[in-house]
Write an enzyme that holds these catalytic residues in place. Structure first.
Site, PDB file in Angstrom:
ATOM      1  N   ASP A   1      -7.807  -4.132  -0.929  1.00 55.68           N
ATOM      2  CA  ASP A   1      -8.426  -4.147  -2.510  1.00 55.68           C
ATOM      3  C   ASP A   1      -8.073  -5.424  -2.766  1.00 55.68           C
ATOM      4  O   ASP A   1      -9.180  -5.892  -3.737  1.00 55.68           O
ATOM      5  CB  ASP A   1      -7.356  -3.350  -3.457  1.00 55.68           C
ATOM      6  CG  ASP A   1      -7.471  -1.847  -2.894  1.00 55.68           C
ATOM      7  OD1 ASP A   1      -8.860  -1.436  -2.898  1.00 55.68           O
ATOM      8  OD2 ASP A   1      -6.529  -1.048  -2.743  1.00 55.68           O
TER       9      ASP A   1
ATOM     10  N   HIS B   1       0.735  -1.193   0.029  1.00 52.04           N
ATOM     11  CA  HIS B   1      -0.192   0.068   0.173  1.00 52.04           C
ATOM     12  C   HIS B   1       0.766   1.221   0.074  1.00 52.04           C
ATOM     13  O   HIS B   1       1.871   1.150   0.630  1.00 52.04           O
ATOM     14  CB  HIS B   1      -1.071  -0.263   1.249  1.00 52.04           C
ATOM     15  CG  HIS B   1      -1.954   0.910   1.276  1.00 52.04           C
ATOM     16  ND1 HIS B   1      -1.897   2.385   1.409  1.00 52.04           N
ATOM     17  CD2 HIS B   1      -3.409   0.833   0.812  1.00 52.04           C
ATOM     18  CE1 HIS B   1      -2.881   3.067   1.191  1.00 52.04           C
ATOM     19  NE2 HIS B   1      -3.905   2.136   0.897  1.00 52.04           N
TER      20      HIS B   1
END
Length: 429
Positions: A363, A306
């Site tokens: 995600d 991330h």
């Protein structure tokens, strides 16, 4: 005596105030730098620039911490509902039982959209992306409410915020129905926020639709986990647009468009596309893990690591268990989901990914859950937007309540041509 930093310039020096946030975050206040020196700072992408102070969300990427109004995301995910979290973000405190009931009732009362607005859906082609429809319809809400303009939008945020939260799920569901050619299903006041949305998405007039509790809970979790995430691209867009006194509907519509960008809200869709690529190539997970390690391969493993979190994404820990639960409960058989599980297991045990802290992020799991729930890939970013609305409203509200707020106007460092005279057409090369 306030602490200061000394900035030494070629021809002068200046004292800049040092600020400390409640979580001991440090900042240098450069708000008077240009006025006092003629210099500006250059920070491409605003990676080191704080545009505001905020009490809404705290995020520590190094430690893997996410808190809404001080409450750890882990506790909210375990105990709270999306409506309760929305109230917390917008108003700053967890609601009492009476406040939550009143807020929930307000959302139910405003879930319908104007019949005239409903007709606008007919103007979109069947192939229109749901995010196009969503942003256009949210912006169009401004045309139906007199309390939505300028200062009135701020003074009437309670009703405007409730309308926006209530109607966006209806608009999102209608956007989906539009793309698949099914009739719109109206909201039902007897259903809670998330079940109501699921009913509008998947029910058809010809037969009853049974809402699976594990499905509803998994979606509730995803909305909670996406509800706010500090000053990201779409949230900053909402603040920038709102700083011009654009109303909350127009500001949130701008945030939806920013979120639509594939570098922001499209990551979970990219995960599914990657899984499909692996499947089409024969399903050899080990092959693609090797490609992911090779910087010259041109292949990137999506859904790992991330930009902010340099540790395990706290949202991913929460949603992983929900993902396992909903897949088991629904008994879903899907080759892409089998590939995802193999990929997850392989990367969690591979030293290359562990040492670099390239863990599966939110995600990765959200795309898998959406697919298991029967939500198509072009709706993934719409689901992200649905969850992010309370955060956008909270940030917009906070900005307008801050007396220091000014219309956003970044500076630039000009690198173009020096002054030159206009050349008539007949004399140009």
């Amino acid at each position: 005596m306030p602490e200061t930093a000394i900035l030494q310039l070629p021809d002068q020096s200046i004292e800049l105030p040092l600020l400390t946030g409640t979580e001991d975050e440090k900042a240098v206040d450069i708000s008077k730098l240009r006025a006092q020196t003629g210099y500006i700072t250059l920070d491409t992408g605003f990676m080191n620039t704080g545009s505001c102070t905020s009490a809404v969300t705290f995020l520590d990427g190094e430690k893997g911490i996410l808190r809404y109004r001080g409450y750890p995301i882990e506790q909210l995910a375990e105990h709270s509902s999306f409506v309760e979290v929305s109230y917390l973000l917008i108003y700053g405190e967890l609601p009492t039982q009476e406040q939550l009931a009143s807020f929930s009732k307000l959302l139910s009362q405003h879930s319908l959209i104007h019949e005239g607005l409903k007709q606008v859906f007919g103007g979109f082609s069947k192939s229109a992306h749901p995010m196009v429809i969503l942003s256009a319809m949210v912006a169009s809400l401004s045309a139906y409410y007199s309390e939505a303009s300028g200062k009135a939008s701020v003074e009437n945020l309670d009703i405007n915020g409730a309308r926006l939260l209530a109607k966006i799920r209806t608009i999102a569901a209608f956007s989906y129905k539009k793309t698949i050619g099914q009739p719109f299903i109206y909201p039902t006041d007897s259903l809670a926020y998330v079940p109501n949305f699921l009913n509008m998405m998947f029910a058809v007039p010809a037969e009853p639709y049974e809402i699976h509790p594990d499905v509803a809970r998994a979606l509730e979790l995803l909305l909670i986990l996406h509800a706010d995430h500090e000053q990201n691209c779409s949230t900053s867009t909402v603040r920038v647009v709102g700083s011009s006194m654009a109303n909350v509907y127009a500001s949130v519509a701008s945030g939806i468009l920013a979120l639509w960008g594939p570098l922001h809200g499209g990551a979970n869709q990219a995960v599914l596309e990657m899984l499909a690529q692996i499947q089409n190539d024969g399903g050899d997970v080990d092959k693609f893990i090797k490609l992911g390690k090779d910087p010259d391969s041109g292949f990137r493993l999506m859904g790992f690591g991330h930009r902010v979190y340099k540790n395990y994404d706290p949202r991913a820990k929460i949603i992983k268990s929900a993902c396992d639960r909903v897949l088991s409960s629904l008994g879903v058989q899907d080759p892409l989901l089998d590939i995802a599980r193999k990929l997850e297991e392989a990367t969690l045990s591979d030293s290359y990914f562990v040492e670099r802290k390239l863990y599966p992020n939110v995600d990765f799991y959200s795309g898998i859950i959406y697919r298991a729930l029967g939500i198509p890939a072009n709706m993934f970013t719409v689901m992200f937007a649905l969850g992010r609305v309370p955060g956008w409203i909270a940030q917009w509200k906070e900005m307008h309540e801050d007396p220091r707020t000014k219309i956003a106007r970044p500076r630039q460092l000009y690198t173009g041509s020096l002054i030159r005279d206009y050349v008539p057409m007949s004399q140009r090369g």
